[in-house]
Enzyme design. Structure first.
Site, PDB file in Angstrom:
ATOM      1  CE  LYS A 153     -12.150  27.626 -72.090  1.00 14.78           C
ATOM      2  NZ  LYS A 153     -10.000  27.973 -72.492  1.00 14.78           N
ATOM      3  CB  ILE A 154     -13.982  28.991 -65.703  1.00 10.20           C
ATOM      4  CG1 ILE A 154     -14.354  27.261 -66.798  1.00 10.20           C
ATOM      5  CG2 ILE A 154     -14.954  28.710 -64.536  1.00 10.20           C
ATOM      6  CD1 ILE A 154     -13.231  26.266 -66.051  1.00 10.20           C
ATOM      7  CB  CYS A 201      -5.370  32.166 -62.944  1.00  9.90           C
ATOM      8  SG  CYS A 201      -4.882  32.285 -61.994  1.00  9.90           S
ATOM      9  CB  THR A 228     -13.654  26.409 -58.796  1.00  8.85           C
ATOM     10  OG1 THR A 228     -13.471  27.378 -59.497  1.00  8.85           O
ATOM     11  CG2 THR A 228     -14.461  25.857 -57.270  1.00  8.85           C
ATOM     12  CB  SER A 229      -8.605  27.319 -60.679  1.00 13.31           C
ATOM     13  OG  SER A 229      -9.440  28.139 -61.311  1.00 13.31           O
ATOM     14  NE  ARG A 230      -5.518  21.290 -62.411  1.00  9.52           N
ATOM     15  CZ  ARG A 230      -6.388  21.725 -63.386  1.00  9.52           C
ATOM     16  NH1 ARG A 230      -7.998  21.958 -62.545  1.00  9.52           N
ATOM     17  NH2 ARG A 230      -6.709  21.429 -64.163  1.00  9.52           N
ATOM     18  CG  ASP A 254     -14.202  21.467 -56.683  1.00  3.90           C
ATOM     19  OD1 ASP A 254     -14.343  20.790 -55.756  1.00  3.90           O
ATOM     20  OD2 ASP A 254     -13.630  21.135 -57.837  1.00  3.90           O
ATOM     21  CD  GLU A 259      -6.511  18.063 -56.667  1.00  2.00           C
ATOM     22  OE1 GLU A 259      -7.415  19.363 -55.984  1.00  2.00           O
ATOM     23  OE2 GLU A 259      -6.799  18.043 -57.625  1.00  2.00           O
ATOM     24  CG  HIS A 291     -10.578  18.414 -58.800  1.00  2.00           C
ATOM     25  ND1 HIS A 291      -9.437  18.965 -59.098  1.00  2.00           N
ATOM     26  CD2 HIS A 291     -11.202  18.696 -59.928  1.00  2.00           C
ATOM     27  CE1 HIS A 291      -8.403  19.520 -60.320  1.00  2.00           C
ATOM     28  NE2 HIS A 291     -10.002  19.277 -60.700  1.00  2.00           N
TER      29      HIS A 291
HETATM   30  P1  NAI Z   1      -9.313  29.798 -69.894  1.00  2.00           P
HETATM   31  O1  NAI Z   1      -7.861  28.963 -70.583  1.00  2.00           O
HETATM   32  O2  NAI Z   1      -9.989  29.612 -70.902  1.00  2.00           O
HETATM   33  O3  NAI Z   1      -9.214  31.473 -69.236  1.00  2.00           O
HETATM   34  C1  NAI Z   1      -7.347  31.331 -68.041  1.00  2.00           C
HETATM   35  C2  NAI Z   1      -7.481  32.480 -67.532  1.00  2.00           C
HETATM   36  O4  NAI Z   1      -6.585  32.852 -67.607  1.00  2.00           O
HETATM   37  C3  NAI Z   1      -7.679  33.445 -69.243  1.00  2.00           C
HETATM   38  O5  NAI Z   1      -7.923  34.494 -69.239  1.00  2.00           O
HETATM   39  C4  NAI Z   1      -5.543  34.351 -68.653  1.00  2.00           C
HETATM   40  O6  NAI Z   1      -5.543  35.060 -69.277  1.00  2.00           O
HETATM   41  C5  NAI Z   1      -5.782  34.273 -66.860  1.00  2.00           C
HETATM   42  N1  NAI Z   1      -4.080  34.101 -66.956  1.00  2.00           N
HETATM   43  C6  NAI Z   1      -3.249  33.711 -67.116  1.00  2.00           C
HETATM   44  N2  NAI Z   1      -2.720  33.709 -66.341  1.00  2.00           N
HETATM   45  C7  NAI Z   1      -3.010  34.736 -65.110  1.00  2.00           C
HETATM   46  C8  NAI Z   1      -2.414  35.872 -64.217  1.00  2.00           C
HETATM   47  N3  NAI Z   1      -1.058  34.998 -64.600  1.00  2.00           N
HETATM   48  N4  NAI Z   1      -3.328  35.718 -63.404  1.00  2.00           N
HETATM   49  C9  NAI Z   1      -4.521  35.885 -63.410  1.00  2.00           C
HETATM   50  N5  NAI Z   1      -4.933  34.893 -64.214  1.00  2.00           N
HETATM   51  C10 NAI Z   1      -4.409  34.207 -65.569  1.00  2.00           C
HETATM   52  O7  NAI Z   1      -9.213  28.810 -68.815  1.00  2.00           O
HETATM   53  P2  NAI Z   1     -10.914  28.433 -68.437  1.00  2.00           P
HETATM   54  O8  NAI Z   1     -11.730  26.936 -69.280  1.00  2.00           O
HETATM   55  O9  NAI Z   1     -11.359  29.110 -67.216  1.00  2.00           O
HETATM   56  O10 NAI Z   1     -10.374  27.579 -66.240  1.00  2.00           O
HETATM   57  C11 NAI Z   1      -9.962  28.138 -65.423  1.00  2.00           C
HETATM   58  C12 NAI Z   1      -9.516  27.121 -64.808  1.00  2.00           C
HETATM   59  O11 NAI Z   1     -10.172  26.176 -64.276  1.00  2.00           O
HETATM   60  C13 NAI Z   1      -8.324  25.922 -65.504  1.00  2.00           C
HETATM   61  O12 NAI Z   1      -7.151  26.045 -65.382  1.00  2.00           O
HETATM   62  C14 NAI Z   1      -8.335  24.734 -64.277  1.00  2.00           C
HETATM   63  O13 NAI Z   1      -6.876  24.332 -63.847  1.00  2.00           O
HETATM   64  C15 NAI Z   1      -9.734  24.682 -63.993  1.00  2.00           C
HETATM   65  N6  NAI Z   1     -10.032  23.985 -63.658  1.00  2.00           N
HETATM   66  C16 NAI Z   1     -11.507  23.299 -62.770  1.00  2.00           C
HETATM   67  C17 NAI Z   1     -11.842  22.266 -62.818  1.00  2.00           C
HETATM   68  C18 NAI Z   1     -12.897  22.127 -61.660  1.00  2.00           C
HETATM   69  O14 NAI Z   1     -13.475  20.594 -62.213  1.00  2.00           O
HETATM   70  N7  NAI Z   1     -12.535  21.938 -59.936  1.00  2.00           N
HETATM   71  C19 NAI Z   1     -12.555  21.939 -63.831  1.00  2.00           C
HETATM   72  C20 NAI Z   1     -12.022  22.684 -65.453  1.00  2.00           C
HETATM   73  C21 NAI Z   1     -10.839  23.287 -65.824  1.00  2.00           C
END
Ligand code: NAI
Length: 325
Positions: A153-154, A201, A228-230, A254, A259, A291
């Site tokens: 999504k992101i 991811c 900005t993920s983990r 982020d 952290e 974060h």
């Molecule tokens: P999502 O589940 O919609 O998308 C994650 C994507 O990563 C999927 O397309 C998946 O196929 C892919 N993926 C899985 N394994 C992978 C790999 N080995 N290599 C590359 N891609 C891979 O998740 P969304 O909503 O897009 O969020 C992404 C990340 O953003 C979350 O997992 C979370 O860690 C982080 N996040 C951070 C926030 C913040 O405030 N900094 C807030 C919300 C989410």
């Protein structure tokens, strides 16, 4: 009335949860993070609500269960901090899968723009009446290649933001979308071709330290790394070394692997013991935010609404569409 122990409460959490209708639920707000030592405060609560840096291991889950908790509503999307095996058959885990992908995608671009055009340095200079622009040179984003790891999504929204800037986009995802507008490449090709690499991811065994010494040996000299993920997607020591060697031209972070004891809290009067973080924070070409990519009004509203609806569904015995299986 169902009592919900609300852990790691910040003023904005309380504000948004209190103003969202929640008849039948009574939130007991605690500032402590949820972990094995603090879980006992949930005594008499049917549910608990936690966030990204709570330590939800077997001990914490057993303690919550003994307190009477049967549902844990995560007010976030990620769930890498939960021991699911320990929770199985005891406590249902619910989450907010999609609260505002725009918030995170836009913050990602904010980090890139700030880093590239040195806004953080310009801000400090002009406040000191220093109007020199020496050393503030950036580059046009237009025509540069951004490599997006994870097109969920992101990642998809961020790709659109980058296209708006006239950037070339490439992506890596082991589960590619059926979308001809996205050029999927191998991870190695993405490392080689990208001027900017942005991580979108989840943190899993296969993505842990996806940016490590080996990955950074493949990247273009001067590449920007944006996360900005983990935090644990990046080996911070390897990143630090690559920044010192000028292999990496800038980093926007982020999130940070270590952290959990630091982010969201005020340590401005303390000596930070984490040398890697201290060095990163002090580099002119690194921007660390705490974060906060999710922190928009829209996201906070959605988080409160979806979390409350998740709890309603659980207590009504409805289908749990946001259960983490
Ligand atoms: P999502 O589940 O919609 O998308 C994650 C994507 O990563 C999927 O397309 C998946 O196929 C892919 N993926 C899985 N394994 C992978 C790999 N080995 N290599 C590359 N891609 C891979 O998740 P969304 O909503 O897009 O969020 C992404 C990340 O953003 C979350 O997992 C979370 O860690 C982080 N996040 C951070 C926030 C913040 O405030 N900094 C807030 C919300 C989410």
């Amino acid at each position: 009335m169902k009592n919900i122990a609300f852990f790691d409460t910040k003023p904005y959490d309380r504000e948004y949860f209190e103003k969202t209708p929640h008849e039948g639920l009574h939130f007991k707000f605690y500032v402590n993070k949820l972990n094995a030592e603090t879980a006992f405060v949930a005594k008499g609560c049917e549910g608990a609500c936690a966030f990204v840096n709570d330590t939800i291991d077997k001990q914490a889950i057993d303690e919550l269960y003994n307190c009477g908790v049967r549902v844990l509503a995560m007010r976030c999307a990620g769930y890498n901090n939960i021991d699911f095996k320990a929770a199985a058959g005891k406590i249902k885990i619910l989450r907010v899968p999609n609260y505002s992908p725009y918030a995170v995608a836009e913050h990602t671009m904010a980090l890139i723009l700030c880093l590239n055009r040195k806004i953080h340095r310009a801000f400090n200079r002009t406040r000191d009446y220093n109007f020199s622009i020496n050393g503030l040179e950036g580059f046009d984003l237009h025509g540069k290649t951004v490599g997006v790891i994870g097109t969920g999504k992101i990642g998809q929204i961020f790709l659109g933001v980058c296209r708006g800037f006239g950037m070339k986009t490439i992506a890596y995802d082991p589960y590619p979308l059926n979308d001809n507008s996205i050029e999927y490449v191998s991870k190695e090709e993405l490392f080689r071709r990208s001027d900017i690499i942005s991580l979108h991811c989840p943190l899993t065994d296969s993505t842990y330290h996806i940016i490590d010494e080996e990955a950074l040996s493949l990247t273009k000299k001067g590449v920007y790394i944006i996360n900005t993920s983990r935090g644990a997607l990046i080996d911070a020591e390897a990143l630090l070394k690559a920044l010192k060697d000028y292999r990496v031209g800038g980093a926007g972070l982020d999130v940070y692997e270590e952290e959990s004891e630091l982010f969201f809290e005020d340590f401005s009067g303390s000596v930070i013991q984490d040398d890697t973080l201290s060095l990163l924070v002090n580099m002119p070409n690194v921007i660390v935010t705490s974060h906060q990519a999710f922190l928009t009004r829209e996201a906070l509203t959605n988080i409160a609404e979806v979390t409350i609806n998740n709890l309603y569904d659980f207590f009504a015995g409805n289908e749990l569409k946001n259960e983490v299986p």
